[in-house]
Design an enzyme around this catalytic site. Sequence first.
Site, PDB file in Angstrom:
ATOM      1  N   GLN A 148       0.807  -1.223   0.000  1.00  0.00           N
ATOM      2  CA  GLN A 148       0.000   0.000   0.000  1.00  0.00           C
ATOM      3  C   GLN A 148       0.840   1.273   0.000  1.00  0.00           C
ATOM      4  O   GLN A 148       0.298   2.372  -0.014  1.00  0.00           O
ATOM      5  CB  GLN A 148      -0.949  -0.002   1.212  1.00  0.00           C
ATOM      6  CG  GLN A 148      -1.979  -1.122   1.152  1.00  0.00           C
ATOM      7  CD  GLN A 148      -2.853  -1.208   2.389  1.00  0.00           C
ATOM      8  OE1 GLN A 148      -2.755  -0.416   3.323  1.00  0.00           O
ATOM      9  NE2 GLN A 148      -3.730  -2.203   2.415  1.00  0.00           N
ATOM     10  N   HIS A 212      -1.543   0.338   5.678  1.00  0.00           N
ATOM     11  CA  HIS A 212      -2.239   1.382   6.467  1.00  0.00           C
ATOM     12  C   HIS A 212      -1.380   2.614   6.736  1.00  0.00           C
ATOM     13  O   HIS A 212      -1.039   2.914   7.872  1.00  0.00           O
ATOM     14  CB  HIS A 212      -2.762   0.797   7.788  1.00  0.00           C
ATOM     15  CG  HIS A 212      -3.859  -0.207   7.586  1.00  0.00           C
ATOM     16  ND1 HIS A 212      -4.685  -0.621   8.592  1.00  0.00           N
ATOM     17  CD2 HIS A 212      -4.275  -0.858   6.464  1.00  0.00           C
ATOM     18  CE1 HIS A 212      -5.556  -1.505   8.116  1.00  0.00           C
ATOM     19  NE2 HIS A 212      -5.316  -1.665   6.824  1.00  0.00           N
ATOM     20  N   GLU A 308     -16.031   3.692   8.431  1.00  0.00           N
ATOM     21  CA  GLU A 308     -16.694   4.777   9.157  1.00  0.00           C
ATOM     22  C   GLU A 308     -16.548   6.128   8.484  1.00  0.00           C
ATOM     23  O   GLU A 308     -15.498   6.460   7.955  1.00  0.00           O
ATOM     24  CB  GLU A 308     -16.085   4.925  10.569  1.00  0.00           C
ATOM     25  CG  GLU A 308     -16.284   3.752  11.477  1.00  0.00           C
ATOM     26  CD  GLU A 308     -15.664   3.989  12.853  1.00  0.00           C
ATOM     27  OE1 GLU A 308     -15.059   5.057  13.068  1.00  0.00           O
ATOM     28  OE2 GLU A 308     -15.799   3.098  13.705  1.00  0.00           O
ATOM     29  N   TYR A 318     -11.801   8.139  18.603  1.00  0.00           N
ATOM     30  CA  TYR A 318     -12.783   7.491  17.729  1.00  0.00           C
ATOM     31  C   TYR A 318     -12.826   5.976  17.926  1.00  0.00           C
ATOM     32  O   TYR A 318     -13.524   5.281  17.197  1.00  0.00           O
ATOM     33  CB  TYR A 318     -12.536   7.925  16.275  1.00  0.00           C
ATOM     34  CG  TYR A 318     -12.937   9.390  16.136  1.00  0.00           C
ATOM     35  CD1 TYR A 318     -12.116  10.406  16.640  1.00  0.00           C
ATOM     36  CD2 TYR A 318     -14.179   9.748  15.625  1.00  0.00           C
ATOM     37  CE1 TYR A 318     -12.516  11.739  16.614  1.00  0.00           C
ATOM     38  CE2 TYR A 318     -14.583  11.079  15.588  1.00  0.00           C
ATOM     39  CZ  TYR A 318     -13.753  12.059  16.089  1.00  0.00           C
ATOM     40  OH  TYR A 318     -14.162  13.374  16.087  1.00  0.00           O
ATOM     41  N   TYR A 329     -11.045  -9.870   9.891  1.00  0.00           N
ATOM     42  CA  TYR A 329     -11.209 -10.585   8.623  1.00  0.00           C
ATOM     43  C   TYR A 329     -11.370 -12.095   8.851  1.00  0.00           C
ATOM     44  O   TYR A 329     -11.974 -12.798   8.059  1.00  0.00           O
ATOM     45  CB  TYR A 329     -10.033 -10.300   7.688  1.00  0.00           C
ATOM     46  CG  TYR A 329     -10.064  -8.889   7.146  1.00  0.00           C
ATOM     47  CD1 TYR A 329     -11.004  -8.528   6.183  1.00  0.00           C
ATOM     48  CD2 TYR A 329      -9.179  -7.928   7.613  1.00  0.00           C
ATOM     49  CE1 TYR A 329     -11.056  -7.226   5.701  1.00  0.00           C
ATOM     50  CE2 TYR A 329      -9.216  -6.626   7.133  1.00  0.00           C
ATOM     51  CZ  TYR A 329     -10.159  -6.283   6.175  1.00  0.00           C
ATOM     52  OH  TYR A 329     -10.204  -4.998   5.710  1.00  0.00           O
TER      53      TYR A 329
END
Length: 441
Positions: A148, A212, A308, A318, A329
């Site tokens: 990523q 991430h 979200e 949060y 997963y």
Amino acid sequence: MTKVSWSRLMFFTMLIFVLALAACSNDDNSDEASTDDSDARTEESADEGENESADDSSNESAETEPKVTEFDPAFPEQTRAPEVETETELDVEVVAEGLGVSWGMEEFDTNRLLVTQRDSAELLIVNLEDGSVSDPIEGTPEVNNESQGGLLDVTIAPDFDESRYVFMTFSQDIEGGTVTAVGKGVLSEDEASLEDFEVIFQATPAYDGDLHYGGRIIFDEDGNLFLTTGERSDDPIRERAQDLDAYLGKVIHITQDGEPVESNPFTDDEDALDGIYSYGHRNIQGVDFNPETGDLWIVEFGPQAGDELNIIEPGSNYGWPIVSYGIEYSGELINDGIAEHEAQGFVEPVYYWDPTSAPSGMSFYDNDAIPEWENNLFIGGLLPNYIVRVVIENDIIVGEERLLTDEGERFRDILVTEDGALIASTDGGTVYKITAAGEGN
Ligand SMILES: [Ca+2]
């Protein structure tokens, strides 16, 4: 009427409607609700709406896939909003194709975009009027482009016309692993190079992983930057999202020199990093200001389900990875399977998806070129592959629509041009331009 026969009736009703639409337009804005022939629906929506006219679909949620969790929302409008449908006839044009993963975009000049290429770390100029794509701009940073990682977002300084400053995020190799980094450089007058590129911020600690990074940036009205990060995915590093001595899983607020903004919520807390603005996030890949309220909205990738949409309040938590409307997963519960945020002292998401919208870049439609879209939010969906349109009233999600459902593209970033065109870039290297029919050129 049984559920199956109702579904078939609905299918043919939709089909006729779609064919009628197609007769006056060949855009790809057809309704995907009719394509679910799995009969796997578990919702009770089949009981609803049968006494309504065909054009009233207000009781049907845009989401037609079965939920993967057993969580109940904290309030009714928090998930599975009613499906809405754009009435304006749309033109969908492919402006450019054959590019790489086009992670971030910015309109730096009327109808001309800076576009990042995640894997090759190239920065390109895409001209929306003639579809031309420039050679790579020299002087972009070295990145770690595994998985990523790579060259991520791009934006321009508020005073770009004078300063020519371009800001970018990327995943960077440093001692101990990789970080999400922010850098800036000066775009040369001939637009061929970024000069004096320097790194201004690193979201430490480094971690030896390639997932991430978060990585969206946006300027506020004071000329400071909001940066979003990810929590680096793995258990236990992801727990650092809760820690105020780590920049992982955070919204970060910094100056153009990478210094914490003085008014940040934790500047008086000796144990907290001063750049932190909010925390307890998973992987924030979309950010924009709500033009009606001025609030900062973000979208973050959940685990399995639990993506979200959040309104960011300074200093707030949060909840990730303590609470989530998603599950691992593997199917296991997260923590003890506690989903409700507020009861645990965390901020409730204004909206969540179950199973998923796989949300990436997003943009509010801050324009009146398509009046019914004004102040709606558009979010790129990676898998399922569509653009999500969200209709908001008083911070409540009152409608949802899925656009470009038939393109098979992973929609990575969304941008609204000054002219009111909705631009979407994809992992497949396509740049789409969506306008009201007849007004695209
Ligand atoms: Ca949360």
